[in-house]
Design a protein around this motif. Structure first.
Motif, mmCIF file in Angstrom:
data_model
loop_
_atom_site.group_PDB
_atom_site.id
_atom_site.type_symbol
_atom_site.label_atom_id
_atom_site.label_comp_id
_atom_site.label_asym_id
_atom_site.label_seq_id
_atom_site.Cartn_x
_atom_site.Cartn_y
_atom_site.Cartn_z
ATOM 1 N N MET A 9 0.815 -1.216 0.000
ATOM 2 C CA MET A 9 0.000 0.000 0.000
ATOM 3 C C MET A 9 0.846 1.262 0.000
ATOM 4 O O MET A 9 0.442 2.288 -0.519
ATOM 5 C CB MET A 9 -0.956 0.011 1.203
ATOM 6 N N LYS A 10 2.045 1.171 0.592
ATOM 7 C CA LYS A 10 2.941 2.328 0.594
ATOM 8 C C LYS A 10 3.232 2.734 -0.841
ATOM 9 O O LYS A 10 3.162 3.893 -1.200
ATOM 10 C CB LYS A 10 4.282 1.953 1.252
ATOM 11 N N ILE A 11 3.564 1.722 -1.653
ATOM 12 C CA ILE A 11 3.894 1.997 -3.046
ATOM 13 C C ILE A 11 2.663 2.529 -3.766
ATOM 14 O O ILE A 11 2.720 3.489 -4.520
ATOM 15 C CB ILE A 11 4.437 0.717 -3.714
ATOM 16 N N GLU A 12 1.510 1.922 -3.468
ATOM 17 C CA GLU A 12 0.280 2.356 -4.137
ATOM 18 C C GLU A 12 -0.078 3.789 -3.803
ATOM 19 O O GLU A 12 -0.480 4.563 -4.664
ATOM 20 C CB GLU A 12 -0.877 1.447 -3.726
ATOM 21 N N LEU A 13 0.038 4.136 -2.523
ATOM 22 C CA LEU A 13 -0.312 5.497 -2.108
ATOM 23 C C LEU A 13 0.579 6.511 -2.806
ATOM 24 O O LEU A 13 0.131 7.558 -3.251
ATOM 25 C CB LEU A 13 -0.163 5.659 -0.592
ATOM 26 N N LYS A 14 1.851 6.160 -2.908
ATOM 27 C CA LYS A 14 2.799 7.073 -3.530
ATOM 28 C C LYS A 14 2.469 7.241 -5.019
ATOM 29 O O LYS A 14 2.444 8.363 -5.530
ATOM 30 C CB LYS A 14 4.223 6.506 -3.362
ATOM 31 N N GLN A 15 2.187 6.136 -5.672
ATOM 32 C CA GLN A 15 1.863 6.214 -7.103
ATOM 33 C C GLN A 15 0.565 6.968 -7.325
ATOM 34 O O GLN A 15 0.442 7.748 -8.263
ATOM 35 C CB GLN A 15 1.761 4.806 -7.701
ATOM 36 N N LEU A 16 -0.379 6.733 -6.439
ATOM 37 C CA LEU A 16 -1.678 7.402 -6.553
ATOM 38 C C LEU A 16 -1.503 8.911 -6.433
ATOM 39 O O LEU A 16 -2.076 9.689 -7.185
ATOM 40 C CB LEU A 16 -2.596 6.894 -5.441
ATOM 41 N N HIS A 17 -0.669 9.307 -5.484
ATOM 42 C CA HIS A 17 -0.428 10.742 -5.314
ATOM 43 C C HIS A 17 0.195 11.323 -6.572
ATOM 44 O O HIS A 17 -0.168 12.404 -7.028
ATOM 45 C CB HIS A 17 0.469 10.992 -4.097
ATOM 46 N N GLN A 18 1.127 10.574 -7.160
ATOM 47 C CA GLN A 18 1.760 11.074 -8.383
ATOM 48 C C GLN A 18 0.737 11.216 -9.507
ATOM 49 O O GLN A 18 0.803 12.135 -10.304
ATOM 50 C CB GLN A 18 2.904 10.153 -8.812
ATOM 51 N N ARG A 19 -0.234 10.283 -9.553
ATOM 52 C CA ARG A 19 -1.232 10.342 -10.624
ATOM 53 C C ARG A 19 -2.209 11.486 -10.446
ATOM 54 O O ARG A 19 -2.502 12.216 -11.375
ATOM 55 C CB ARG A 19 -2.010 9.021 -10.687
ATOM 56 N N ILE A 20 -2.724 11.655 -9.212
ATOM 57 C CA ILE A 20 -3.794 12.657 -9.052
ATOM 58 C C ILE A 20 -3.258 14.012 -8.615
ATOM 59 O O ILE A 20 -3.928 15.020 -8.794
ATOM 60 C CB ILE A 20 -4.911 12.183 -8.091
ATOM 61 N N GLY A 21 -2.076 14.043 -8.020
ATOM 62 C CA GLY A 21 -1.459 15.320 -7.676
ATOM 63 C C GLY A 21 -2.156 16.102 -6.581
ATOM 64 O O GLY A 21 -1.905 17.286 -6.425
ATOM 65 N N ALA A 22 -3.053 15.472 -5.829
ATOM 66 C CA ALA A 22 -3.751 16.214 -4.769
ATOM 67 C C ALA A 22 -2.798 16.552 -3.629
ATOM 68 O O ALA A 22 -1.750 15.931 -3.486
ATOM 69 C CB ALA A 22 -4.899 15.366 -4.224
ATOM 70 N N THR A 23 -3.173 17.543 -2.845
ATOM 71 C CA THR A 23 -2.416 17.845 -1.634
ATOM 72 C C THR A 23 -2.820 16.804 -0.590
ATOM 73 O O THR A 23 -4.004 16.619 -0.325
ATOM 74 C CB THR A 23 -2.753 19.271 -1.142
ATOM 75 N N VAL A 24 -1.844 16.124 -0.037
ATOM 76 C CA VAL A 24 -2.132 15.043 0.911
ATOM 77 C C VAL A 24 -1.406 15.300 2.232
ATOM 78 O O VAL A 24 -0.236 15.692 2.242
ATOM 79 C CB VAL A 24 -1.678 13.663 0.360
ATOM 80 N N LEU A 25 -2.135 15.086 3.310
ATOM 81 C CA LEU A 25 -1.529 15.156 4.644
ATOM 82 C C LEU A 25 -1.812 13.831 5.318
ATOM 83 O O LEU A 25 -2.967 13.391 5.343
ATOM 84 C CB LEU A 25 -2.241 16.231 5.456
ATOM 85 N N PHE A 26 -0.800 13.174 5.838
ATOM 86 C CA PHE A 26 -1.110 11.948 6.556
ATOM 87 C C PHE A 26 -0.339 11.870 7.860
ATOM 88 O O PHE A 26 0.741 12.434 8.012
ATOM 89 C CB PHE A 26 -0.931 10.709 5.676
ATOM 90 N N VAL A 27 -0.972 11.182 8.789
ATOM 91 C CA VAL A 27 -0.434 11.085 10.140
ATOM 92 C C VAL A 27 0.147 9.707 10.352
ATOM 93 O O VAL A 27 -0.465 8.704 9.974
ATOM 94 C CB VAL A 27 -1.583 11.319 11.156
ATOM 95 N N THR A 28 1.332 9.650 10.917
ATOM 96 C CA THR A 28 1.873 8.354 11.319
ATOM 97 C C THR A 28 2.842 8.537 12.490
ATOM 98 O O THR A 28 3.374 9.620 12.701
ATOM 99 C CB THR A 28 2.590 7.636 10.148
ATOM 100 N N HIS A 29 3.035 7.454 13.242
ATOM 101 C CA HIS A 29 4.070 7.496 14.281
ATOM 102 C C HIS A 29 5.272 6.669 13.808
ATOM 103 O O HIS A 29 6.241 6.520 14.509
ATOM 104 C CB HIS A 29 3.521 6.949 15.606
ATOM 105 N N ASP A 30 5.155 6.139 12.557
ATOM 106 C CA ASP A 30 6.152 5.216 12.036
ATOM 107 C C ASP A 30 7.127 5.975 11.141
ATOM 108 O O ASP A 30 6.783 6.427 10.052
ATOM 109 C CB ASP A 30 5.394 4.138 11.239
ATOM 110 N N GLN A 31 8.364 6.133 11.603
ATOM 111 C CA GLN A 31 9.309 6.970 10.867
ATOM 112 C C GLN A 31 9.636 6.413 9.482
ATOM 113 O O GLN A 31 9.827 7.163 8.540
ATOM 114 C CB GLN A 31 10.599 7.183 11.670
#
Ligand code: ADP
Length: 362
Positions: A176-198
């Motif tokens: 999913m990490k790879i998918e999220l990154k590719q998805l962002h590249q495709r749609i170009g939306a501004t994305v903010l996400f929260v994680t505690h995982d560096q």
């Protein structure tokens, strides 16, 4: 699908729960199309910040501007933001397509348009052909994609993800990490996400806002934060670092000799820092420390006693006692450990002055 790309600005955003200040005057301008991670330990105010932006939490002070419009007090549905929670909670009985269509129905979009929009967003998250299934007939990763499609379908200005991978097992998380990154590249939306995982933050985002105790302590690109932390908290939270606090013994040009609990160590003056008069603090990454033969040629080289070692696959973490009050941790790739290390033995460890990064001077 044409997501409108907008910029987001937080101005002194504050959240108080009774006497607890969960978010403390956070200000930042998030560039359009940026993929930013809010990273920090549990309880540092990341989710509260995200929830205030989404409108699921009221703001105690400050303002939130989206495309230069003050949205601080608008109800969530009027903000044009989409939020996906960790527990993505799909409706169990409706089909995948019906789940995704839900936000459009809520917004009164005409029936004829709904089918087209759902079809388009399903293609974007690679769910083509799954529209008639029920959520329970999908894998965890596919369910996650349905939740993402449901968040994206009404073409939000801003996509907010709260621990988006938290509910997935390790393999799916990688996928999913790879998918999220590719998805962002495709749609170009501004994305903010929260994680505690560096690691998630380092691999996914193009900007990281490191939070501690309700404040952004440092903001920057992943490699800049890793290579150039300006704050001891950041140095330790992103990657692994020793902190060395010493008394200044001698200054020679840019070189500084400090005494760390009786051991003299050579460091450097860092751009942007005052010449120290009494004390200087440095961070030293675990992986910068050489051991054995190769340590001898470093500017700082010492005999140190192995106190403990922890084998973890490709690397071994070794704790060395530098002096009675100072331990130094090193992380050594397996192929560089030519023989087994034994607790209690003395080994040469070393690093150069430039391996240490000044984080405070007084
Ligand atoms: P994070 O997302 O970084 O784990 P949160 O934003 O959830 O942090 O919480 C920040 C602080 O606010 C914590 O001290 C937490 O206990 C407190 N907090 C969060 N939500 C509430 C609430 N609804 N009521 C009271 N305190 C809360």
């Amino acid at each position: 699908m044409s997501t409108v790309i907008q910029d987001l600005e937080l101005v002194n955003v504050t959240k108080r729960y009774g006497t607890t200040v969960a978010v403390d005057r956070v200000s930042h301008h998030f560039r359009p199309s940026s993929y930013t991670c809010l990273l920090g330990p549990s309880g540092c105010g990341k989710s509260s910040t995200l929830r205030m932006i989404a409108g699921h939490e009221s703001i105690s002070d400050g303002s939130i501007l989206l495309a230069h419009r003050d949205i601080s007090h608008l109800p969530p549905a009027k903000r044009g933001t989409a939020m996906m929670f960790q527990s993505y909670a799909l409706f169990p009985h409706p089909t995948v397509a019906e789940n995704i269509a839900f936000p459009l129905k809520m917004r009164g979009v005409a029936k004829g348009q709904i089918a087209d929009k759902v079809e388009a967003v399903m293609a974007q998250v690679r769910l083509k052909g799954f529209g008639d299934r029920k959520p329970k007939q999908l894998s965890g990763g596919q369910q996650q994609r349905v939740a993402l499609a449901r968040a994206m379908v009404f073409e939000p200005n801003l996509i907010l993800l709260d621990e988006p991978l938290g509910a997935l097992d390790a393999n799916l998380r990688e996928e999913m990490k790879i998918e999220l990154k590719q998805l962002h590249q495709r749609i170009g939306a501004t994305v903010l996400f929260v994680t505690h995982d560096q690691e998630e933050a380092l691999t996914l985002s193009d900007r990281i806002a490191v939070f501690n105790e309700g404040k952004i302590v440092q903001m920057g690109a992943p490699d800049a934060l890793y290579d150039s932390p300006t704050d001891p908290f950041v140095a330790d939270f992103i990657g692994e670092a020793n902190q060395l606090d010493g008394q200044v013994v001698n200054l020679n040009g840019d070189q500084i000799l400090i005494n760390v609990n009786g051991t003299e160590i050579i460091g450097q003056l860092r751009d942007g820092f005052e010449k120290p008069e009494t004390t200087a603090s440095y961070t030293l990454r675990y992986e910068r420390i050489a051991i054995g033969e190769s340590a001898a040629s470093r500017e700082n080289a010492f005999e140190a006693e192995v106190e403990e070692f922890l084998y973890s696959g490709g690397t071994t973490k070794i704790l060395f006692r530098l002096n009675p009050e100072t331990t130094i941790a090193a992380r050594v790739p397996q192929h560089l450990l030519t023989r087994k290390v034994v607790a209690g033995e003395c080994i040469k460890i070393g690093w150069n002055a430039s391996d240490m990064l000044m984080i405070a001077s007084n």
